[in-house]
Design a protein around this motif. Structure first.
Motif, short mmCIF file in Angstrom:
data_model
loop_
_atom_site.label_atom_id
_atom_site.label_comp_id
_atom_site.label_asym_id
_atom_site.label_seq_id
_atom_site.Cartn_x
_atom_site.Cartn_y
_atom_site.Cartn_z
N THR A 37 38.33 32.72 31.81
CA THR A 37 37.28 33.09 32.74
C THR A 37 37.87 33.10 34.14
OG1 THR A 37 36.61 30.81 33.12
CG2 THR A 37 35.52 31.99 31.30
N VAL A 38 37.09 33.57 35.10
CA VAL A 38 37.52 33.52 36.50
C VAL A 38 37.81 32.07 36.90
CG1 VAL A 38 36.74 33.88 38.89
CG2 VAL A 38 36.28 35.62 37.15
N LEU A 81 32.49 38.88 41.79
CA LEU A 81 32.90 38.38 40.49
C LEU A 81 32.12 37.10 40.21
CD1 LEU A 81 36.80 38.81 40.74
CD2 LEU A 81 35.12 40.42 39.82
N THR A 82 32.04 36.72 38.94
CA THR A 82 31.31 35.51 38.59
C THR A 82 32.24 34.52 37.89
OG1 THR A 82 30.58 36.51 36.50
CG2 THR A 82 29.10 36.70 38.40
N THR A 118 36.23 40.99 29.32
CA THR A 118 35.02 41.79 29.55
C THR A 118 35.08 42.58 30.86
OG1 THR A 118 33.81 40.06 30.74
CG2 THR A 118 33.71 40.03 28.33
N MET A 119 36.14 42.36 31.64
CA MET A 119 36.25 43.00 32.96
C MET A 119 36.86 44.39 32.86
SD MET A 119 37.77 39.94 35.33
CE MET A 119 36.88 38.43 35.65
N SER A 120 36.47 45.24 33.79
CA SER A 120 37.14 46.54 33.94
C SER A 120 38.54 46.30 34.52
CB SER A 120 36.35 47.44 34.88
OG SER A 120 36.36 46.91 36.20
N LYS A 121 39.37 47.33 34.45
CA LYS A 121 40.72 47.23 35.02
C LYS A 121 40.65 46.89 36.51
CE LYS A 121 45.10 49.80 35.33
NZ LYS A 121 45.30 49.88 36.78
N GLY A 122 39.72 47.52 37.22
CA GLY A 122 39.57 47.26 38.65
C GLY A 122 39.17 45.82 38.94
N MET A 123 38.27 45.26 38.13
CA MET A 123 37.84 43.87 38.32
C MET A 123 38.99 42.91 38.06
SD MET A 123 34.08 44.06 36.53
CE MET A 123 33.64 42.37 36.83
#
Length: 233
Positions: A90-91, A119-120, A127-132
């Motif tokens: 996770t982040v 972001l969370t 689950t993140m996009s490439k950009g995220m």
């Protein structure tokens, strides 16, 4: 003028193919330097050498007066082009890992950027996009209080709306005692933050100077100069 990076006669080959040919450049303290060139020009090889990932080269490479190695990795914050974080994280996991691993990591700074970029903490990387994912990696790298930041295509997957924030973040989060080497294809979007640029072509430095000097000499923006130097590449 104190130099963070200096290369002299840097040569790197893969088998019989010479990918860097007598490369000489400097990165002064407190400056943002653009490393520019088309694919295959040698940018990533230079970056990996400075990051201490490539050791079998000829010539001299110094980072704060030392050869790249264990000591320099402690003062270099490196953002590779490809995602390297484990997908299960996770982040919060990623930030905790960097806080444990790097003594110079500023956790409060990281969380400020996480919130600003929407972001969370519990979102998993898979689950993140490439950009995220790229935003998260940049947050981690820029939250260190390093002497040299090496950013390989940091805006590649970032949406245009977030680019200005990212660039402002890069400017805010380094000091006059540190320097940034930034490789990018998005010259038009990024050139406003550059102090110096290094133009690479076929493994050689074809131009290196302060941006203001080059603009005055050529009467062109760095984006226009890039298109002229690499026309047909």
């Amino acid at each position: 003028m104190s130099l963070i990076v200096q290369t002299k006669g840097l040569v790197k080959s893969y088998g019989k193919k010479e990918v860097l040919k007598n490369v000489n450049f400097i990165i002064p303290q407190g400056q943002i330097v653009g490393l520019l060139g088309p694919n295959g020009s040698g940018k990533t090889t230079i970056i990996k050498t400075l990051a201490g990932l490539l050791q079998d080269y000829k010539g001299e490479v110094l980072i704060n007066g030392q050869k790249p190695g264990v000591e320099t990795k402690a003062i270099v914050s490196y953002l590779p082009e490809k995602t390297y974080l484990s997908k299960w994280m996770t982040v919060k996991d990623a930030i905790s890992m960097f806080a444990d691993f790097y003594a110079d990591f500023d956790e409060a700074r990281a969380w400020d950027m996480v919130n600003a970029l929407s972001l969370t903490s519990q979102q998993k990387i898979h689950t993140m996009s490439k950009g995220m994912q790229e935003k998260l990696q940049l947050i981690l790298v820029m939250s260190r209080n390093a002497m040299l930041y090496i950013l390989d295509e940091p805006l590649g997957g970032i949406d245009p709306a977030a680019r200005d924030y990212i660039l402002d973040t890069i400017i805010r989060n380094y000091s006059d005692k540190s320097s940034i080497l930034l490789s990018t294809h998005l010259i038009h979007d990024v050139e406003r933050i550059f102090d110096r640029v290094i133009f690479l072509k076929n493994g050689e430095v074809v131009m290196e100077d302060y941006v203001d000097t080059l603009r005055e000499e050529h009467g062109k923006s760095m984006d226009e100069l890039f298109r002229e130097v690499y026309q047909g590449c």
